[in-house]
Motif scaffolding. Structure first.
Motif, PDB file in Angstrom:
ATOM      1  N   THR A  18      88.065  77.429  75.305  1.00 48.42           N
ATOM      2  CA  THR A  18      87.066  76.789  74.435  1.00 48.42           C
ATOM      3  C   THR A  18      87.637  76.468  73.049  1.00 48.42           C
ATOM      4  O   THR A  18      86.953  76.634  72.032  1.00 48.42           O
ATOM      5  CB  THR A  18      85.810  77.673  74.298  1.00 48.42           C
ATOM      6  N   ASN A  19      88.880  75.999  73.003  1.00 49.27           N
ATOM      7  CA  ASN A  19      89.502  75.606  71.737  1.00 49.27           C
ATOM      8  C   ASN A  19      88.996  74.218  71.341  1.00 49.27           C
ATOM      9  O   ASN A  19      89.572  73.201  71.718  1.00 49.27           O
ATOM     10  CB  ASN A  19      91.023  75.611  71.884  1.00 49.27           C
ATOM     11  N   PHE A  20      87.915  74.167  70.567  1.00 48.65           N
ATOM     12  CA  PHE A  20      87.316  72.894  70.179  1.00 48.65           C
ATOM     13  C   PHE A  20      88.254  72.075  69.298  1.00 48.65           C
ATOM     14  O   PHE A  20      88.213  70.840  69.303  1.00 48.65           O
ATOM     15  CB  PHE A  20      85.987  73.149  69.460  1.00 48.65           C
ATOM     16  N   TYR A  21      89.125  72.741  68.552  1.00 49.35           N
ATOM     17  CA  TYR A  21      90.086  72.033  67.701  1.00 49.35           C
ATOM     18  C   TYR A  21      91.007  71.151  68.538  1.00 49.35           C
ATOM     19  O   TYR A  21      91.498  70.122  68.065  1.00 49.35           O
ATOM     20  CB  TYR A  21      90.891  73.053  66.905  1.00 49.35           C
ATOM     21  N   VAL A  55      85.161  64.406  74.168  1.00 48.81           N
ATOM     22  CA  VAL A  55      84.141  65.351  73.697  1.00 48.81           C
ATOM     23  C   VAL A  55      84.541  65.969  72.353  1.00 48.81           C
ATOM     24  O   VAL A  55      83.964  66.964  71.925  1.00 48.81           O
ATOM     25  CB  VAL A  55      83.885  66.476  74.733  1.00 48.81           C
ATOM     26  N   ALA A  56      85.507  65.370  71.676  1.00 49.29           N
ATOM     27  CA  ALA A  56      86.065  65.968  70.466  1.00 49.29           C
ATOM     28  C   ALA A  56      85.106  65.942  69.276  1.00 49.29           C
ATOM     29  O   ALA A  56      85.318  66.670  68.302  1.00 49.29           O
ATOM     30  CB  ALA A  56      87.364  65.264  70.089  1.00 49.29           C
ATOM     31  N   ASP A  57      84.048  65.123  69.335  1.00 51.52           N
ATOM     32  CA  ASP A  57      83.109  65.028  68.222  1.00 51.52           C
ATOM     33  C   ASP A  57      81.770  65.718  68.501  1.00 51.52           C
ATOM     34  O   ASP A  57      80.854  65.616  67.685  1.00 51.52           O
ATOM     35  CB  ASP A  57      82.847  63.552  67.887  1.00 51.52           C
ATOM     36  N   LEU A  66      79.747  72.262  77.412  1.00 49.41           N
ATOM     37  CA  LEU A  66      79.259  71.956  78.761  1.00 49.41           C
ATOM     38  C   LEU A  66      80.414  71.505  79.651  1.00 49.41           C
ATOM     39  O   LEU A  66      80.524  71.914  80.808  1.00 49.41           O
ATOM     40  CB  LEU A  66      78.185  70.872  78.686  1.00 49.41           C
ATOM     41  N   TRP A  67      81.294  70.665  79.090  1.00 43.99           N
ATOM     42  CA  TRP A  67      82.457  70.207  79.845  1.00 43.99           C
ATOM     43  C   TRP A  67      83.334  71.389  80.264  1.00 43.99           C
ATOM     44  O   TRP A  67      83.746  71.500  81.422  1.00 43.99           O
ATOM     45  CB  TRP A  67      83.269  69.225  78.994  1.00 43.99           C
ATOM     46  N   PRO A  89      81.443  77.413  72.405  1.00 44.42           N
ATOM     47  CA  PRO A  89      80.550  76.370  71.886  1.00 44.42           C
ATOM     48  C   PRO A  89      79.103  76.680  72.263  1.00 44.42           C
ATOM     49  O   PRO A  89      78.836  77.448  73.196  1.00 44.42           O
ATOM     50  CB  PRO A  89      81.043  75.100  72.588  1.00 44.42           C
ATOM     51  N   PRO A  90      78.147  76.081  71.567  1.00 45.11           N
ATOM     52  CA  PRO A  90      76.732  76.290  71.898  1.00 45.11           C
ATOM     53  C   PRO A  90      76.453  75.934  73.360  1.00 45.11           C
ATOM     54  O   PRO A  90      76.893  74.891  73.847  1.00 45.11           O
ATOM     55  CB  PRO A  90      76.006  75.328  70.945  1.00 45.11           C
TER      56      PRO A  90
END
Length: 451
Positions: free
Chosen positions: A177-180, A186-188, A195-196, A231-232
């Motif tokens: 879950t490394n959003f960075y 889905v980066a934004d 979810l992805w 992530p949420p």
């Protein structure tokens, strides 16, 4: 004691021993509060709580006395078909603290053993209920779950595994879950990314065949790679997927339990109910070795039938002295409201670390509670990371040693992208946060000059 003798016979863990052929080994001989002291009397801020472990700080006489009093009474007895009072009392207390129906406590000596226990429980559970093919495990890329053969198989850090292969078969990796570093599409949108990422778990279950998958092992905040929070909506979707496919959700909380995120268990911080929680480290604040897997009534039920044995255990699991220390440690948590201290100060900790964003080498500050990673980059705008040579030269060759030389004990890590991790004792406040930020600033400023 001469530190020159440290490499004569002591084989240190996860250490390039050749690094000390012509250099002294840093040797820590005492601790006090949030600080440690070496054999030369130098003082360092322990910004890693030993190893995400010393929740209540160093030098707590209450815990030493608890160990002493218990050792006088009963220093050792196994819990193999017998019990002793401290194991009984601690199991009762943990069952009361754990969420939902997590009421059965299986003691181990540490975190890797707790993970090993959980996988064995999952395998035998499905055999007992008539689904013997369910044995595989899904875990995340770069995630660390331990070094025993089973736990290492679940671990998603390839360099740790290569020397010991072949390992236990039946483990599958999915994205973390490394959003960075999220995929561009889905980066934004953090919720869409969550979810992805969760749906990749279902994709893996379906690819392996639901009849073969026993469990998903996830940390509330993933450690390796640098503190990836969920992530949420991520865990809500994971729980749904596990229920749909009859797969156990195992929350690996060797780091995230016992207040590291401001709650007794990390799953509580993010609102999900696991089937098993694996723990260690902060259970005793490191004052004595102890871990445990906390297992739901539903999973335990078939093991309770006449004639059934879970043929698994550890000589020192549920050690009387360690259990006594854990009870005293939990008393300290309550008496000093350490969970409340983290929750009251976690935003200040994050805000203080985020001051480092004015340094061009700092790409991301992420984590939760008192558990943060700072990702280092070559280019803030493009997020370009170091190549292998730069990581070796800058992270290992300079940052790691320079932090210690500047009086800060923490972790510079390149199991994923280069990061510095900080996780101070739960007693810490703003003065400690400021010291961490100031010392990081000095070292990271110079690191940028060396790129």
């Amino acid at each position: 004691m001469s530190t020159s003798k440290a490499t004569d016979h002591l084989w240190m863990h996860f250490t390039r021993m050749g690094s000390y052929d012509n250099a002294p080994v840093p040797t820590i001989e005492r601790g006090e509060g949030s600080y440690i002291f070496d054999t030369n009397g130098r003082k360092y801020l322990d910004a890693l709580s030993g190893l995400f472990t010393v929740q209540v700080g160093h030098g707590r006489e209450e815990l030493a006395k608890a160990a002493y009093e218990q050792a006088k009474k009963l220093a050792f007895f196994p819990i193999w078909s017998y019990a002793h009072p401290t194991a009984i009392e601690l199991a009762d207390r943990l069952a009361a603290l754990a969420p939902g129906d997590l009421n059965k406590v299986f003691f181990s000596s540490g975190g890797g053993e707790s993970v090993e226990t959980a996988w064995k429980v999952a395998k035998q559970y499905f055999k007992l209920i008539g689904k013997p093919a369910k044995h595989k495990v899904i875990s995340r890329a770069i995630a660390y779950h331990g070094t025993t053969q089973g736990a290492l198989s679940i671990t998603g850090v390839p360099p740790f595994k290569e020397a010991f292969e072949p390992l236990v078969p039946g483990t599958v990796r999915v994205p973390n879950t490394n959003f960075y570093r999220a995929p561009e599409f889905v980066a934004d949108d953090e919720k869409a990314f969550g979810l992805w990422a969760a749906n990749r778990i279902e994709e893996a279950i379906l690819a392996e065949g639901p009849s073969s998958v026993a469990a998903v092992f996830l940390e509330p905040v993933q450690n390796a790679g640098g503190c990836f929070p969920p992530p949420p909506g991520y865990f809500e979707r994971v729980r749904q997927i596990c229920d749909e496919h009859d797969v156990l959700l195992i929350s690996d909380e060797v780091i995230c339990a016992y207040g590291r995120l401001g709650t007794m268990f990390g799953c509580e911080k993010f609102g999900y109910q696991p089937d098993i929680i694996t723990t260690a480290k902060g259970l005793t604040s490191g004052y004595s070795p102890l871990g445990c897997a906390i297992i739901s009534d539903r999973i335990y039920e078939p093991f309770s039938k006449p004639g059934v044995t879970f043929a698994h255990g550890y000589t020192f699991g549920g050690h009387p002295v360690s259990c006594a220390v854990a009870l005293a440690n939990l008393d300290l948590f309550e008496r000093e409201d350490l969970l409340g201290n983290v929750l009251r100060n976690e935003n200040a900790f994050r805000t203080t670390l985020e001051k480092l964003y004015d340094l061009p080498i700092v790409g991301d500050v992420r984590g939760d509670g008192y558990f943060y990673g700072i990702e280092l980059v070559k280019d803030f705008k493009t997020k370009e990371t170091f190549n292998a040579d730069e990581s070796e030269r800058v992270l290992r060759g300079y940052v790691s040693g320079a932090l210690f030389e500047n009086g800060l004990y923490c972790r510079a890590d390149d199991r994923g992208d280069p990061v510095v991790q900080v996780a101070p004792p739960l007693i810490a406040g703003q003065d400690v946060f400021d010291e961490i930020e100031q010392k990081l600033r000095i070292v990271l400023t110079e690191a940028w000059n060396r790129i």
